[in-house]
Design an enzyme around this catalytic site. Structure first.
Site, mmCIF file in Angstrom:
data_model
loop_
_atom_site.group_PDB
_atom_site.id
_atom_site.type_symbol
_atom_site.label_atom_id
_atom_site.label_comp_id
_atom_site.label_asym_id
_atom_site.label_seq_id
_atom_site.Cartn_x
_atom_site.Cartn_y
_atom_site.Cartn_z
ATOM 1 N N PHE A 60 -3.396 4.687 -3.959
ATOM 2 C CA PHE A 60 -4.782 5.136 -4.120
ATOM 3 C C PHE A 60 -5.226 5.917 -2.878
ATOM 4 C CE2 PHE A 60 -5.017 1.698 -7.383
ATOM 5 C CZ PHE A 60 -5.467 2.478 -8.441
ATOM 6 N N SER A 61 -6.360 5.515 -2.289
ATOM 7 C CA SER A 61 -6.979 6.299 -1.213
ATOM 8 C C SER A 61 -6.118 6.405 0.036
ATOM 9 C CB SER A 61 -8.335 5.701 -0.854
ATOM 10 O OG SER A 61 -8.982 6.463 0.126
ATOM 11 N N THR A 62 -5.218 5.449 0.271
ATOM 12 C CA THR A 62 -4.397 5.540 1.474
ATOM 13 C C THR A 62 -3.434 6.728 1.423
ATOM 14 O OG1 THR A 62 -2.720 4.008 0.610
ATOM 15 C CG2 THR A 62 -4.536 3.058 1.888
#
Length: 207
Positions: A60-62
């Site tokens: 995801f956002s990482t």
């Protein structure tokens, strides 16, 4: 000498700690979360819930970390003041989008700190599948699988990475062991910088 402290707060959510609490004094973590700390001097790990730490999940956002680094290395983002936008027809606004994603173009630092998904989808599209696969292999990033779509593969699709692998990847990044230019790394550290004193620099990614 200044010390670098780096932390990706999104990793807590990615690996399931959003509804869990780690007890004071380092108590055991529930099955829904994990924590990994690596001492870069001794290579020793401090791990809570090792079984989950070794399991691969969607980043995801990482994934904005490698995505940003690749865009800087390729020169798609030439400097930290460059204004970035995206194809609004291809990526129409959704109800849950923060206002900052919509109201104006963002610098790469703003896009990073606000996890601007459509801007990162645009950057991934410009990077292209061939170059993205080359970088993922060079980074040894998780399962290195971007097959589900160049602009969505890190959003609960094909690519997976564990918390242990995330920490090792970050260590390779900040110790100059990734196949990217020093200029890209230097700019990336500025993108992540959230606090600086005479003793340390705190580098972090939010959300």
């Amino acid at each position: 000498m200044k010390h670098f402290i780096w932390f990706i707060t999104a990793a807590i959510l990615v690996f399931g700690a959003s509804n869990s609490v780690i007890a004071e004094g380092g108590g055991s973590c529930s099955k829904l979360c994990t924590f990994v700390l690596k001492n870069s001097r001794t290579s020793e790990y401090t791990v809570i819930n090792r079984e989950r730490a070794a399991k691969q999940f969607t980043p995801f956002s990482t994934f904005k970390v490698p995505n940003t680094l690749i865009a800087l290395d390729l020169g798609l983002v030439e400097n930290l003041l460059q204004e970035l936008t995206y194809n609004h027809d291809k990526y129409p606004a959704k109800e849950w989008w923060p206002t900052i994603w919509l109201e104006r173009p963002l610098t790469i630092r703003e896009a990073f700190q606000n996890s601007a998904v459509p801007i990162y989808q645009q950057l991934a599209t410009e990077i292209g599948a061939k170059r993205m696969n080359q970088y993922l292999a060079g980074f040894n990033y998780g399962n290195r699988n971007a097959s589900s779509g160049i602009d969505t593969f890190w959003l609960n699709e094909s690519i997976k990475i564990s918390a242990l692998e995330q920490v090792d990847f970050l260590e390779r990044l900040f110790t100059g062991q990734l196949p990217v230019s020093q200029s890209a790394i230097d700019k990336f550290k500025e993108v992540m910088l959230v606090e600086e004193t005479d003793a340390y620099k705190l580098l972090a990614g939010q959300k």
